[in-house]
Structure formats: C-alpha cells, structure tokens
Design a protein around this motif. Structure first.
Motif, PDB file in Angstrom:
ATOM      1  N   LEU A  90       0.672  -1.022   0.045  1.00 35.09           N
ATOM      2  CA  LEU A  90       0.144  -0.106   0.078  1.00 35.09           C
ATOM      3  C   LEU A  90       0.817   1.319   0.025  1.00 35.09           C
ATOM      4  N   ALA A  91       2.354   0.922   0.872  1.00 34.46           N
ATOM      5  CA  ALA A  91       2.735   2.284   0.866  1.00 34.46           C
ATOM      6  C   ALA A  91       2.866   3.632  -0.059  1.00 34.46           C
ATOM      7  N   PRO A  92       1.829   4.049  -0.299  1.00 36.52           N
ATOM      8  CA  PRO A  92       1.639   5.420  -1.005  1.00 36.52           C
ATOM      9  C   PRO A  92       2.535   6.070  -0.045  1.00 36.52           C
ATOM     10  N   THR A  93       2.698   8.014   0.240  1.00 36.37           N
ATOM     11  CA  THR A  93       3.622   8.629   0.839  1.00 36.37           C
ATOM     12  C   THR A  93       3.124   8.735   2.259  1.00 36.37           C
TER      13      THR A  93
ATOM     14  N   SER B 223      -0.292   8.782   3.362  1.00 34.88           N
ATOM     15  CA  SER B 223      -1.158   7.935   4.486  1.00 34.88           C
ATOM     16  C   SER B 223      -1.325   8.522   5.448  1.00 34.88           C
TER      17      SER B 223
ATOM     18  N   TRP C 147      -7.970   7.345  -2.418  1.00 34.06           N
ATOM     19  CA  TRP C 147      -6.570   6.215  -2.681  1.00 34.06           C
ATOM     20  C   TRP C 147      -5.930   6.816  -3.729  1.00 34.06           C
ATOM     21  N   GLU C 148      -6.598   6.500  -4.804  1.00 35.19           N
ATOM     22  CA  GLU C 148      -6.772   6.002  -6.539  1.00 35.19           C
ATOM     23  C   GLU C 148      -5.840   7.218  -6.955  1.00 35.19           C
TER      24      GLU C 148
ATOM     25  N   ALA D   3      -3.693   8.257  -4.911  1.00 34.65           N
ATOM     26  CA  ALA D   3      -2.186   7.896  -3.962  1.00 34.65           C
ATOM     27  C   ALA D   3      -1.815   6.690  -5.157  1.00 34.65           C
ATOM     28  N   CYS D   4      -2.429   5.882  -4.784  1.00 34.51           N
ATOM     29  CA  CYS D   4      -2.429   4.836  -5.153  1.00 34.51           C
ATOM     30  C   CYS D   4      -2.297   4.061  -6.776  1.00 34.51           C
TER      31      CYS D   4
ATOM     32  N   SER E 268      -1.103   3.054  -9.290  1.00 30.27           N
ATOM     33  CA  SER E 268      -1.380   1.032  -9.761  1.00 30.27           C
ATOM     34  C   SER E 268      -2.315   0.337  -9.757  1.00 30.27           C
TER      35      SER E 268
ATOM     36  N   ARG F 113      -3.192  -1.272  -6.603  1.00 28.50           N
ATOM     37  CA  ARG F 113      -2.078  -1.879  -5.282  1.00 28.50           C
ATOM     38  C   ARG F 113      -3.306  -2.121  -4.428  1.00 28.50           C
ATOM     39  N   ALA F 114      -4.482  -1.396  -4.068  1.00 30.73           N
ATOM     40  CA  ALA F 114      -5.108  -1.249  -2.682  1.00 30.73           C
ATOM     41  C   ALA F 114      -5.901  -2.048  -3.539  1.00 30.73           C
TER      42      ALA F 114
END
Length: 84
Positions: free
Chosen positions: A33-36, A40, A75-76, A78-79, A81, A83-84
């Motif tokens: 999940l690791a966004p910045t 987070s 969330w989209e 921030a991530c 790709s 991944r979430a």
C-alpha cells in the motif's frame, strides 16, 4: 452530548487524531500500500473524520456514502497502480 460539552469535544478530537495516526502508520507499514507518508496520513484522517462529519449532516448515511466516495478517489490518486 459530545457537541454540547467542550471537554468531550476536545477529548473526541484528541482521540480521532490518535486513531488517525495509528491508521496512517498501518497504511504506511504495508509495502503493498505504501503511498507517501503524507498520503497515508491524509487518507487515515479522512477515514477517521468521516463519522464526525456525517454526524453533523442532515442525512448522515448519505454523508458517509459521499465522504467514502471521496476517500476512494483520494486513495486512487495516492495509489494509481491499483495496488490497493
């Protein structure tokens, strides 16, 4: 009762901040999940504050739906790709 009692409002706010920081740490700790750190913390704060915001709305259920659509969009971003 919370809205009418300043001490309870302050306690609620401090509790929400603690929970948001804990949630942000959990999001940041997951490598999938690791966004910045900022992303987070922002996503966590939005999720934790949703209840308080909805409680103040004329239609709390509709407010929660609206808030979580915004959280999902954030969330989209921030991530992106997926991944979430």
């Amino acid at each position: 009762m919370i809205d009418e009692t300043p001490a309870l409002r302050r306690y609620e706010e401090s509790m929400r901040l603690r929970h948001a920081e804990t949630l942000a740490a959990a999001i940041a700790a997951d490598p999938a999940l690791a966004p910045t750190a900022t992303a987070s913390r922002t996503i966590a704060r939005f999720a934790i504050d949703a209840f308080s915001l909805a409680r103040e709305a004329a239609d709390p259920e509709a407010a929660v739906d609206e808030i979580f659509r915004m959280i999902e969009a954030a969330w989209e971003v921030a991530c992106p790709s997926g991944r979430a």
